[in-house]
Scaffold this active site. Structure first.
Site, PDB file in Angstrom:
ATOM      1  N   GLU A 150      10.085   1.540   2.546  1.00 32.41           N
ATOM      2  CA  GLU A 150       8.717   1.450   3.043  1.00 32.41           C
ATOM      3  C   GLU A 150       8.494   0.234   3.937  1.00 32.41           C
ATOM      4  O   GLU A 150       7.616   0.278   4.808  1.00 32.41           O
ATOM      5  CB  GLU A 150       7.732   1.415   1.868  1.00 32.41           C
ATOM      6  CG  GLU A 150       7.823   2.608   0.957  1.00 32.41           C
ATOM      7  CD  GLU A 150       7.563   3.928   1.677  1.00 32.41           C
ATOM      8  OE1 GLU A 150       6.725   3.945   2.605  1.00 32.41           O
ATOM      9  OE2 GLU A 150       8.214   4.930   1.320  1.00 32.41           O
TER      10      GLU A 150
ATOM     11  N   GLU B 150       0.842  -1.204   0.000  1.00 22.83           N
ATOM     12  CA  GLU B 150       0.000   0.000   0.000  1.00 22.83           C
ATOM     13  C   GLU B 150       0.878   1.255   0.000  1.00 22.83           C
ATOM     14  O   GLU B 150       0.624   2.208  -0.740  1.00 22.83           O
ATOM     15  CB  GLU B 150      -0.924  -0.010   1.219  1.00 22.83           C
ATOM     16  CG  GLU B 150      -1.771   1.250   1.357  1.00 22.83           C
ATOM     17  CD  GLU B 150      -1.819   1.755   2.779  1.00 22.83           C
ATOM     18  OE1 GLU B 150      -1.522   2.956   2.982  1.00 22.83           O
ATOM     19  OE2 GLU B 150      -2.137   0.976   3.690  1.00 22.83           O
ATOM     20  N   HIS B 151       1.917   1.238   0.822  1.00 26.52           N
ATOM     21  CA  HIS B 151       2.858   2.362   0.846  1.00 26.52           C
ATOM     22  C   HIS B 151       3.685   2.416  -0.444  1.00 26.52           C
ATOM     23  O   HIS B 151       3.915   3.491  -1.007  1.00 26.52           O
ATOM     24  CB  HIS B 151       3.822   2.218   2.023  1.00 26.52           C
ATOM     25  CG  HIS B 151       3.227   2.554   3.350  1.00 26.52           C
ATOM     26  ND1 HIS B 151       3.680   3.594   4.127  1.00 26.52           N
ATOM     27  CD2 HIS B 151       2.215   1.987   4.055  1.00 26.52           C
ATOM     28  CE1 HIS B 151       2.980   3.656   5.240  1.00 26.52           C
ATOM     29  NE2 HIS B 151       2.089   2.677   5.222  1.00 26.52           N
TER      30      HIS B 151
ATOM     31  N   GLU C  56       6.140   1.889  12.054  1.00 27.11           N
ATOM     32  CA  GLU C  56       4.721   2.140  12.326  1.00 27.11           C
ATOM     33  C   GLU C  56       4.102   1.000  13.127  1.00 27.11           C
ATOM     34  O   GLU C  56       3.364   1.230  14.086  1.00 27.11           O
ATOM     35  CB  GLU C  56       3.977   2.314  11.003  1.00 27.11           C
ATOM     36  CG  GLU C  56       2.490   2.601  11.145  1.00 27.11           C
ATOM     37  CD  GLU C  56       1.782   2.714   9.806  1.00 27.11           C
ATOM     38  OE1 GLU C  56       0.619   2.311   9.717  1.00 27.11           O
ATOM     39  OE2 GLU C  56       2.415   3.211   8.846  1.00 27.11           O
TER      40      GLU C  56
END
Length: 580
Positions: A138, A65-66, A160
């Site tokens: 990422e 997604e990133h 994250e």
């Protein structure tokens, strides 16, 4: 059947409650489905969604997604969306990873801007510049500046998710979800478990994109007053270079449990040792499939009865018990293939876990046996109906909310239109509730009390866990470094420097020039005119706006305060609140 830009129209349906007409298309060459919701909403929404259930907890759906947003074939800049924002009037621009899907939605009120955004997103998902550098940035990479330095792991998603796994509230929800789905993709972490993210190789990363980011695995969505001919032409321009591909990406239905399960997990507690750390508990029940529209709506009303109001019986019993500090749990979850209901308390003494479990089940038993107050049911029915009709999505565009609602069925090869056209289901539920005065009591018994597919998840504090996890990670990194040759270590140092240099290097002017920017000619020359009729009733001026509000009347009353003494002005807000 006639084809329009490579698409065949499979179905069209009016949705009067949304003042919308739905068109469901299928792309002949690839099998991709496209849903268009046509109405007069100028806040247009585009979204493309791929079914991306994980087969492990390396977080590859989240990392992709990133990663696909880091430049593409047509827009070869490092961060095209950062550049796009400089000349865009977007009202929404983001991407989201779920346990079973990855969504790429955009929204704008400006037509030229809307198609610019949609084009950048389509090129991003189908033709991303996926390089080892992108995965390292990422996802994850080893970082080493000097030979004698300790080896470290860095990466946007890795960092994250380390933060997410440090949150007890996040952990209790994650463990509750996994406890109900041990046998399918929902029992894994699509976001990525920091312990497993470094297991992801570049080859696995590329294969996941090749297999899942294909038109045959895509659901494409348009909403608002866009030009459907232009929309279909834009999408076909990307899909036509692909063929039909058989993709095994469906999420299996979870096999039901024979008996409830009890699961105990720990979280890394910290802070002042003199202040006792507290735990959490949830009780979780697996429910039928989300696409059962009437049952879905009935469960939403039941959830509101139990938890949605300050005086709701289950909420009140938990809050007033004094056994915890606040509610925890997802409540009714309807975004996955199967619904589930989760409720509990946080800030508890874990020695009271059985008391809390008994409090929840006994409260539900009492409601089943003695009945629910009719006024509570009436209030819940009215509230849920009002929410459906108003469709107030806050900062989210309405079209995005409808896309995500449709996706709960569409993703699993069910009818997407049935999930957004609520009138028939609402009338059916209201009729059943009127004919059977114990309709919701029987739901409590059938789907909760008599349901053996239940888990009790207890999250307890562990003052030593943070140090244990830190030590375990250091040992893994020490072991990894010990297996490296001198050449390997030098390679990690060089890659660390190369990655940093690439991140700091500006995009070339010719690449930046590819990013579409709005010009003055693309802007509307006139403001949108809102219908207004001025009337006078007994000396009172009335402004009337004739707008579609789906049967809901809105009234604002203004009072002239010119004659009010200034000393009373600080009390105006208090006076206004007291009126309601």
């Amino acid at each position: 059947m006639d084809s329009i830009h490579g698409f065949e129209l499979m179905r069209e349906q009016d949705i009067p409650e949304l003042k919308t007409k739905a068109f469901l298309y299928k792309h002949v060459k690839t099998g991709a489905e496209l849903l268009s919701l046509k109405n007069d909403d100028e806040n247009k929404v585009f979204g493309i969604t791929f079914r991306t259930p994980p087969s492990d907890s390396t977080g590859v759906p989240h990392i992709l997604e990133h990663s696909v947003l880091c430049g593409s074939r047509k827009y070869p800049v490092k961060e095209p969306f950062v550049e796009l924002l400089k000349g865009s009037l977007h009202t929404f621009l983001n991407a989201m990873t779920y346990p079973d899907k990855t969504c790429y939605p955009v929204a704008s009120q400006n037509r030229a801007d809307f198609y610019n955004l949609a084009d950048v997103y389509l090129d991003a998902v189908f033709h991303p510049r996926l390089t080892p550098f992108v995965l390292q940035q990422e996802g994850w990479h080893y970082e080493l500046e000097r030979v004698d330095d300790p080896l470290r792991i860095k990466g946007v998603v890795f960092n994250e998710m380390k933060g997410a796994y440090s949150s007890p509230d996040n952990l209790i929800n994650e463990y509750s979800l996994r406890s109900l789905f041990p046998d399918n993709a929902y029992g894994l972490d699509s976001g990525g478990d920091p312990r497993h993210i470094p297991d992801l190789s570049f080859e696995q990363f590329m294969e996941f994109h090749r297999r899942n980011y294909h038109p045959s695995n895509a659901r494409i969505f348009f909403y608002g007053d866009d030009d459907i001919d232009q929309s279909l032409s834009l999408v076909d321009g990307y899909l036509r270079e692909y063929g039909l591909l058989g993709i095994e990406s469906a999420v299996k239905v979870q096999k039901p449990f024979d008996e409830p399960k009890r699961i105990i997990r720990s979280y890394a507690a910290g802070g002042d040792n003199e202040r006792p750390q507290k735990g959490m508990i949830t009780l979780n029940w697996l429910l039928p499939e989300t696409a059962k529209r009437e049952l879905n709506l009935s469960m939403h009303i039941l959830e509101h009865i139990l938890l949605g109001m300050p005086g709701s019986p289950l909420r009140k019993a938990l809050i007033e018990s004094g056994l915890g500090e606040d509610l925890v749990g997802a409540g009714l979850e309807t975004e996955l293939r199967q619904m589930f209901f989760s409720i509990g308390l946080k800030g508890i003494d874990t020695d009271n876990a059985d008391r809390i479990r008994d409090l929840i089940t006994n409260t539900l038993k009492g409601l089943y046996q003695k009945g629910i107050e009719p006024e509570t049911i009436k209030a819940a029915l009215n509230t849920v109906e009002f929410m459906l009709r108003e469709n107030n999505t806050g900062a989210y565009p309405r079209g995005l909310s409808l896309m995500l609602t449709a996706m709960t069925a569409w993703l699993h090869d069910e009818d997407p239109i049935s999930m957004i056209s609520f009138e028939a289901a609402l009338n059916a539920v209201k009729t059943k509730a009127a004919e059977n005065k114990r309709f919701f009591e029987e739901m409590i018994n059938d789907y909760i009390l008599s349901n053996p597919h239940m888990t009790c998840v207890i999250l307890r504090p562990d003052m030593d866990l943070l140090e244990k996890e830190r030590s375990a990670e250091e040992k893994r990194l020490e072991k990894a470094k010990s297996t490296m040759s001198a050449e390997d270590i030098l390679s990690v140092i060089n890659k660390t420097r190369e990655l940093r240099a690439a991140q700091e290097r500006p995009d070339p002017p010719e690449a930046l020039a590819t990013i579409p920017m709005l010009s003055l000619s693309d802007l509307e020359k006139k403001n949108r005119v809102i219908p207004l009729e001025t009337m006078d009733e007994k000396g009172t001026k009335i402004l009337y706006h004739d707008l579609f509000t789906n049967g809901i009347a809105y009234m604002d009353i203004g009072f002239n305060l010119r004659t009010l003494p200034r000393r009373y002005l600080p009390y105006i807000n208090l006076f206004g609140r007291s009126l309601f």
